[in-house]
Write an enzyme that holds these catalytic residues in place. Structure first.
Site, mmCIF file in Angstrom:
data_model
loop_
_atom_site.group_PDB
_atom_site.id
_atom_site.type_symbol
_atom_site.label_atom_id
_atom_site.label_comp_id
_atom_site.label_asym_id
_atom_site.label_seq_id
_atom_site.Cartn_x
_atom_site.Cartn_y
_atom_site.Cartn_z
ATOM 1 N N ILE A 217 0.894 -1.156 0.000
ATOM 2 C CA ILE A 217 0.000 0.000 0.000
ATOM 3 C C ILE A 217 0.927 1.199 0.000
ATOM 4 O O ILE A 217 1.496 1.558 1.027
ATOM 5 C CB ILE A 217 -0.941 -0.002 1.217
ATOM 6 C CG1 ILE A 217 -1.846 -1.238 1.179
ATOM 7 C CG2 ILE A 217 -1.783 1.271 1.240
ATOM 8 C CD1 ILE A 217 -2.852 -1.313 2.322
ATOM 9 N N PRO A 218 1.140 1.807 -1.163
ATOM 10 C CA PRO A 218 2.305 2.671 -1.390
ATOM 11 C C PRO A 218 2.185 4.102 -0.843
ATOM 12 O O PRO A 218 2.147 5.068 -1.613
ATOM 13 C CB PRO A 218 2.423 2.671 -2.914
ATOM 14 C CG PRO A 218 1.007 2.532 -3.389
ATOM 15 C CD PRO A 218 0.342 1.614 -2.391
ATOM 16 N N CYS A 219 2.199 4.234 0.462
ATOM 17 C CA CYS A 219 2.187 5.579 1.047
ATOM 18 C C CYS A 219 3.487 6.325 0.735
ATOM 19 O O CYS A 219 3.541 7.554 0.874
ATOM 20 C CB CYS A 219 1.932 5.529 2.546
ATOM 21 S SG CYS A 219 3.024 4.451 3.486
ATOM 22 N N HIS A 220 4.514 5.599 0.291
ATOM 23 C CA HIS A 220 5.764 6.274 -0.080
ATOM 24 C C HIS A 220 5.589 7.123 -1.330
ATOM 25 O O HIS A 220 6.432 7.980 -1.625
ATOM 26 C CB HIS A 220 6.885 5.246 -0.297
ATOM 27 C CG HIS A 220 6.628 4.272 -1.402
ATOM 28 N ND1 HIS A 220 5.893 3.112 -1.227
ATOM 29 C CD2 HIS A 220 7.000 4.272 -2.713
ATOM 30 C CE1 HIS A 220 5.834 2.442 -2.360
ATOM 31 N NE2 HIS A 220 6.493 3.133 -3.282
ATOM 32 N N ARG A 221 4.500 6.921 -2.063
ATOM 33 C CA ARG A 221 4.256 7.698 -3.278
ATOM 34 C C ARG A 221 3.575 9.039 -3.003
ATOM 35 O O ARG A 221 3.272 9.772 -3.941
ATOM 36 C CB ARG A 221 3.419 6.872 -4.269
ATOM 37 C CG ARG A 221 4.157 5.645 -4.795
ATOM 38 C CD ARG A 221 3.294 4.811 -5.726
ATOM 39 N NE ARG A 221 3.951 3.521 -5.997
ATOM 40 C CZ ARG A 221 3.319 2.451 -6.452
ATOM 41 N NH1 ARG A 221 2.017 2.503 -6.693
ATOM 42 N NH2 ARG A 221 3.982 1.310 -6.660
#
Length: 250
Positions: A217-221
């Site tokens: 779940i790409p919260c780094h994006r």
């Protein structure tokens, strides 16, 4: 690493002047988070010990304490709980992670050294009333294989089944994260605009922070509106690495 952490012989690593403290710390399977409960005589002594600990052991004293507390938590068994989480280590280029599965679905994937890990594990226990059991399974092997491919720039979409645990609003925000394309970025403002509520920026930022499933779940994006690398639980350097990895793999 972590299973052996509680018996790490720091007496041989720390300077002799910290003998009493290192002995005390080695006997604490679940050391207090607050340094006020540690046997330091002054703030100056604490600062000096932190400096020597980092230099001698190779990690910060705070990180060592967090790892010991997580190690202790994962080994405890509550007889009132009648179901289990299955947990396993996941190795990555930017640090070891712990994966927690419930009924074959991933509900947590975090780096071992993040400050929120203990709190997140406890919140899962409260939700499912389950104990932690270490086990290598086909679904943990699948997750490891998928992450290996991701870090090699060969995988853009994950097939591991997810079970993100949070409020309805948080899950809606995490669904928005899953829609950010590989190699692209978004901002809290753009997320708020997508639901037609600019007043939700702070709430969306908070929900991003409560994401327990890193990378998949790409919260780094999510970055700042000005392009800055805003907070990331795994650390800004890891965030930068992930964004550059995805950009270079397009």
């Amino acid at each position: 690493m972590m299973n052996n952490l509680s018996i790490l012989d720091i007496d041989k690593l720390l300077p002799a002047k910290w003998k009493n403290y290192s002995y005390w710390l080695s006997t604490q399977h679940n050391p207090p988070k607050s340094y006020k409960e540690h046997p330091f005589t002054s703030e100056e002594e604490l600062i000096a010990c932190k400096k020597d600990f980092q230099k001698s052991v190779g990690i910060s004293l705070g990180k060592y304490i967090r790892l010991k507390r997580v190690n202790y938590l994962l080994q405890q068994k509550n007889p009132k709980f009648h179901t289990n989480f299955i947990i396993d280590y996941i190795n990555t280029e930017i640090g070891k992670m712990v994966a927690v599965f419930y009924q074959e679905k991933l509900c947590l994937l975090e780096f071992l050294d993040i400050k929120m890990l203990e709190k997140e594990l406890i919140s899962l226990q409260k939700k499912f009333k389950a104990n932690f059991v270490w086990q290598v399974t086909n679904y943990s092997k699948q997750l490891q294989a998928e992450l290996d491919e991701y870090f090699q720039g060969k995988r853009k979409i994950f097939n591991t089944a997810l079970n993100p645990v949070g409020t309805e609003f948080q899950r809606n925000v995490w669904d928005m994260l899953l829609k950010i394309p590989y190699g692209k970025t978004s901002s809290y403002k753009q997320q708020a605009e997508s639901i037609g509520n600019l007043n939700a920026i702070r709430a969306i930022a908070s929900a991003n922070g409560y994401n327990k499933i890193s990378i998949l779940i790409p919260c780094h994006r999510v970055i700042g509106s000005d392009g800055s690398l805003v907070g990331y639980g795994g650390g800004v350097e890891r965030k930068r690495f992930l964004l550059e990895l995805e950009k270079s793999s397009l």
